[in-house]
Scaffold this active site. Structure first.
Site, PDB file in Angstrom:
ATOM      1  N   ARG A 177       0.825  -1.229   0.000  1.00 18.12           N
ATOM      2  CA  ARG A 177       0.000   0.000   0.000  1.00 18.12           C
ATOM      3  C   ARG A 177       0.849   1.264   0.000  1.00 18.12           C
ATOM      4  NH1 ARG A 177      -2.013  -3.720  -0.957  1.00 18.12           N
ATOM      5  NH2 ARG A 177      -3.770  -4.751   0.025  1.00 18.12           N
ATOM      6  N   CYS A 226     -10.254  -1.111   4.072  1.00 22.63           N
ATOM      7  CA  CYS A 226      -9.526  -1.210   5.342  1.00 22.63           C
ATOM      8  C   CYS A 226      -9.056   0.171   5.787  1.00 22.63           C
ATOM      9  CB  CYS A 226      -8.326  -2.139   5.190  1.00 22.63           C
ATOM     10  SG  CYS A 226      -8.833  -3.857   5.049  1.00 22.63           S
ATOM     11  N   GLU A 296      -4.378   3.176   6.340  1.00 21.09           N
ATOM     12  CA  GLU A 296      -4.321   2.865   4.907  1.00 21.09           C
ATOM     13  C   GLU A 296      -5.181   3.891   4.160  1.00 21.09           C
ATOM     14  OE1 GLU A 296      -4.817  -1.234   3.775  1.00 21.09           O
ATOM     15  OE2 GLU A 296      -5.826  -0.680   1.913  1.00 21.09           O
TER      16      GLU A 296
HETATM   17  C1  FAD Z   1     -15.479  -1.964  -0.195  1.00 22.28           C
HETATM   18  C2  FAD Z   1     -14.018  -1.623  -0.427  1.00 22.28           C
HETATM   19  C3  FAD Z   1     -13.094  -2.643  -0.560  1.00 22.28           C
HETATM   20  C4  FAD Z   1     -11.734  -2.355  -0.762  1.00 22.28           C
HETATM   21  N1  FAD Z   1     -10.855  -3.384  -0.886  1.00 22.28           N
HETATM   22  C5  FAD Z   1      -9.565  -3.124  -1.144  1.00 22.28           C
HETATM   23  C6  FAD Z   1      -8.612  -4.201  -1.315  1.00 22.28           C
HETATM   24  O1  FAD Z   1      -8.953  -5.368  -1.273  1.00 22.28           O
HETATM   25  N2  FAD Z   1      -7.325  -3.855  -1.564  1.00 22.28           N
HETATM   26  C7  FAD Z   1      -6.895  -2.565  -1.655  1.00 22.28           C
HETATM   27  O2  FAD Z   1      -5.718  -2.340  -1.910  1.00 22.28           O
HETATM   28  N3  FAD Z   1      -7.764  -1.547  -1.464  1.00 22.28           N
HETATM   29  C8  FAD Z   1      -9.069  -1.780  -1.225  1.00 22.28           C
HETATM   30  N4  FAD Z   1      -9.943  -0.734  -1.040  1.00 22.28           N
HETATM   31  C9  FAD Z   1      -9.457   0.647  -1.063  1.00 22.28           C
HETATM   32  C10 FAD Z   1      -9.509   1.335  -2.446  1.00 22.28           C
HETATM   33  O3  FAD Z   1     -10.489   0.742  -3.256  1.00 22.28           O
HETATM   34  C11 FAD Z   1      -8.157   1.294  -3.168  1.00 22.28           C
HETATM   35  O4  FAD Z   1      -7.149   1.930  -2.420  1.00 22.28           O
HETATM   36  C12 FAD Z   1      -8.253   1.942  -4.564  1.00 22.28           C
HETATM   37  O5  FAD Z   1      -7.149   1.532  -5.339  1.00 22.28           O
HETATM   38  C13 FAD Z   1      -8.295   3.486  -4.528  1.00 22.28           C
HETATM   39  O6  FAD Z   1      -8.556   3.954  -5.843  1.00 22.28           O
HETATM   40  P1  FAD Z   1      -9.423   5.266  -6.097  1.00 22.28           P
HETATM   41  O7  FAD Z   1      -9.375   5.559  -7.550  1.00 22.28           O
HETATM   42  O8  FAD Z   1     -10.769   5.141  -5.496  1.00 22.28           O
HETATM   43  O9  FAD Z   1      -8.551   6.358  -5.319  1.00 22.28           O
HETATM   44  P2  FAD Z   1      -9.074   7.563  -4.425  1.00 22.28           P
HETATM   45  O10 FAD Z   1      -9.720   7.023  -3.208  1.00 22.28           O
HETATM   46  O11 FAD Z   1      -9.840   8.527  -5.233  1.00 22.28           O
HETATM   47  O12 FAD Z   1      -7.668   8.225  -4.033  1.00 22.28           O
HETATM   48  C14 FAD Z   1      -6.744   7.535  -3.228  1.00 22.28           C
HETATM   49  C15 FAD Z   1      -5.369   8.220  -3.386  1.00 22.28           C
HETATM   50  O13 FAD Z   1      -4.911   8.027  -4.707  1.00 22.28           O
HETATM   51  C16 FAD Z   1      -4.614   9.276  -5.321  1.00 22.28           C
HETATM   52  N5  FAD Z   1      -4.939   9.172  -6.742  1.00 22.28           N
HETATM   53  C17 FAD Z   1      -6.118   8.849  -7.311  1.00 22.28           C
HETATM   54  N6  FAD Z   1      -5.990   8.840  -8.657  1.00 22.28           N
HETATM   55  C18 FAD Z   1      -4.696   9.157  -8.924  1.00 22.28           C
HETATM   56  C19 FAD Z   1      -3.933   9.329 -10.117  1.00 22.28           C
HETATM   57  N7  FAD Z   1      -4.462   9.183 -11.331  1.00 22.28           N
HETATM   58  N8  FAD Z   1      -2.628   9.680 -10.003  1.00 22.28           N
HETATM   59  C20 FAD Z   1      -2.064   9.849  -8.793  1.00 22.28           C
HETATM   60  N9  FAD Z   1      -2.719   9.703  -7.633  1.00 22.28           N
HETATM   61  C21 FAD Z   1      -4.020   9.362  -7.701  1.00 22.28           C
HETATM   62  C22 FAD Z   1      -5.511  10.284  -4.605  1.00 22.28           C
HETATM   63  O14 FAD Z   1      -4.991  11.601  -4.731  1.00 22.28           O
HETATM   64  C23 FAD Z   1      -5.440   9.747  -3.189  1.00 22.28           C
HETATM   65  O15 FAD Z   1      -4.234  10.153  -2.578  1.00 22.28           O
HETATM   66  C24 FAD Z   1     -11.301  -1.007  -0.837  1.00 22.28           C
HETATM   67  C25 FAD Z   1     -12.257   0.042  -0.707  1.00 22.28           C
HETATM   68  C26 FAD Z   1     -13.593  -0.263  -0.514  1.00 22.28           C
HETATM   69  C27 FAD Z   1     -14.595   0.874  -0.405  1.00 22.28           C
END
Ligand code: FAD
Length: 302
Positions: A177, A226, A296
């Site tokens: 992460r 998480c 996280e």
């Molecule tokens: C029900 C549920 C289950 C989940 N299960 C998992 C799991 O199994 N494993 C896991 O790792 N995570 C999990 N997550 C967490 C989450 O889905 C991941 O971390 C996901 O990859 C975040 O992506 P996002 O586009 O939603 O990022 P966001 O939440 O929008 O942003 C997260 C971070 O990434 C940055 N960011 C977003 N896009 C970019 C880009 N293009 N360039 C640079 N930085 C960027 C943002 O600025 C921020 O700092 C879960 C979440 C939920 C709600």
């Protein structure tokens, strides 16, 4: 924050940037928490350098939103604008065993689209919500798979230097992460190298992963996945569960009774409620086990 400078407002359409004034981030995050600000949707990636330079010239701070699935955002009027890459079509372009993917693409849809081209490896990531850009930033992972393992190249806008560069996979460290990208790097596209597999085999693994997720996670409630990273050699969820904290709440912020490392917005939780709950749980774990839990979830404080 509201963009008010007329010259800046006039420049946005020329740059292909759509402005959605007064957007409630509670409606854009999986937690359903977050105050209001101007949202700028960017279609033309080549316009990013000029947009970021203009925002800096006008003294307007900004944050980058992906799918909003790993974010806890402050309440009230936010002191920065939010940038978001608008999805492009086609989001995924397959060449042999590789796929070029736009950073705004949905991660799950990308896994499925690659599967249809008999390209697997990423099955474990199927239920991770959010965008490919967010997954790269977080090095998203599940069931023994992490996105970093498949990365061959990343096109990234390096905001500190104002340039768009292509990095090779070996130039980036992908850890649990965590990645070695600079804090203000913006991922624009990625080239993934996948594993040739029959679609039916990939689908079978996807179904198993989906079932495991449904059995253990509160998927029909508002969460950010998480809250804490697992400390070395332990499971954060197990530590919290052993303290009997499932169901523990501050206002409408609650430790899920299904998965103790998922905190949920059970109604009208505020960021302040969620931060208090995070602090209380961390303190209880510290006192009981001497373990300091690290978040996280990414927290955007005002
Ligand atoms: C029900 C549920 C289950 C989940 N299960 C998992 C799991 O199994 N494993 C896991 O790792 N995570 C999990 N997550 C967490 C989450 O889905 C991941 O971390 C996901 O990859 C975040 O992506 P996002 O586009 O939603 O990022 P966001 O939440 O929008 O942003 C997260 C971070 O990434 C940055 N960011 C977003 N896009 C970019 C880009 N293009 N360039 C640079 N930085 C960027 C943002 O600025 C921020 O700092 C879960 C979440 C939920 C709600």
């Amino acid at each position: 924050m509201r963009i008010e400078a007329p010259e800046l407002l006039a420049a946005l359409p020329r740059l292909g940037v759509e402005r959605w004034p007064g957007t409630a981030l509670a409606e854009r995050t999986y937690f359903g928490i977050g105050g209001t600000t101007d949202l700028l949707r960017i279609r033309d990636r080549q316009a990013l350098p000029e947009l970021v330079r203009l925002l800096r010239d006008y003294g307007i701070p900004s944050r980058l939103l992906g799918g909003g699935s790993n974010l806890l955002v402050a309440d009230g009027e936010l002191p920065w604008v939010v940038l978001q890459l608008a999805p492009l079509a086609p989001a995924v372009q397959i060449e042999g065993q590789t796929a070029w993917v736009d950073a705004a693409a949905d991660l799950g849809a990308t896994v499925t689209q690659c599967a249809r081209a008999n390209l697997g490896g990423m099955e474990g990531l199927i239920g991770v919500p959010g965008s490919v850009g967010g997954a790269l930033r977080m090095n998203a992972g599940a069931y023994g798979t992490q996105i970093g393992s498949f990365v061959r190249e990343v096109v990234v806008y390096r905001a500190a230097r104002g340039v768009i560069e292509t990095l090779r996979g070996e130039q980036i460290r992908f850890e649990y992460r965590h990645t070695s990208f600079d804090a203000d790097d913006m991922m624009l596209a990625v080239k993934l190298e996948l594993v040739a597999k029959p679609f039916a085999e990939i689908l079978h693994t996807i179904r198993i992963c989906n079932e495991k997720r449904r059995a253990s996670q509160p998927l029909n409630q508002k969460s950010a996945g998480c809250i804490f990273k697992n400390p070395p050699g332990a499971s954060a969820g197990r530590l919290i569960d052993e303290l009997g904290l499932k169901g523990f709440r501050v206002g409408d912020a609650m430790v899920s009774d299904r998965h103790a490392n998922f905190f949920i917005n059970a109604g009208a939780a505020t960021c302040a409620d969620m931060l208090r709950l995070i602090d209380l749980v961390r303190e209880r774990v510290r006192r009981a086990y001497g373990v300091e839990l690290e978040e996280e979830v990414i927290i955007w404080k005002a």
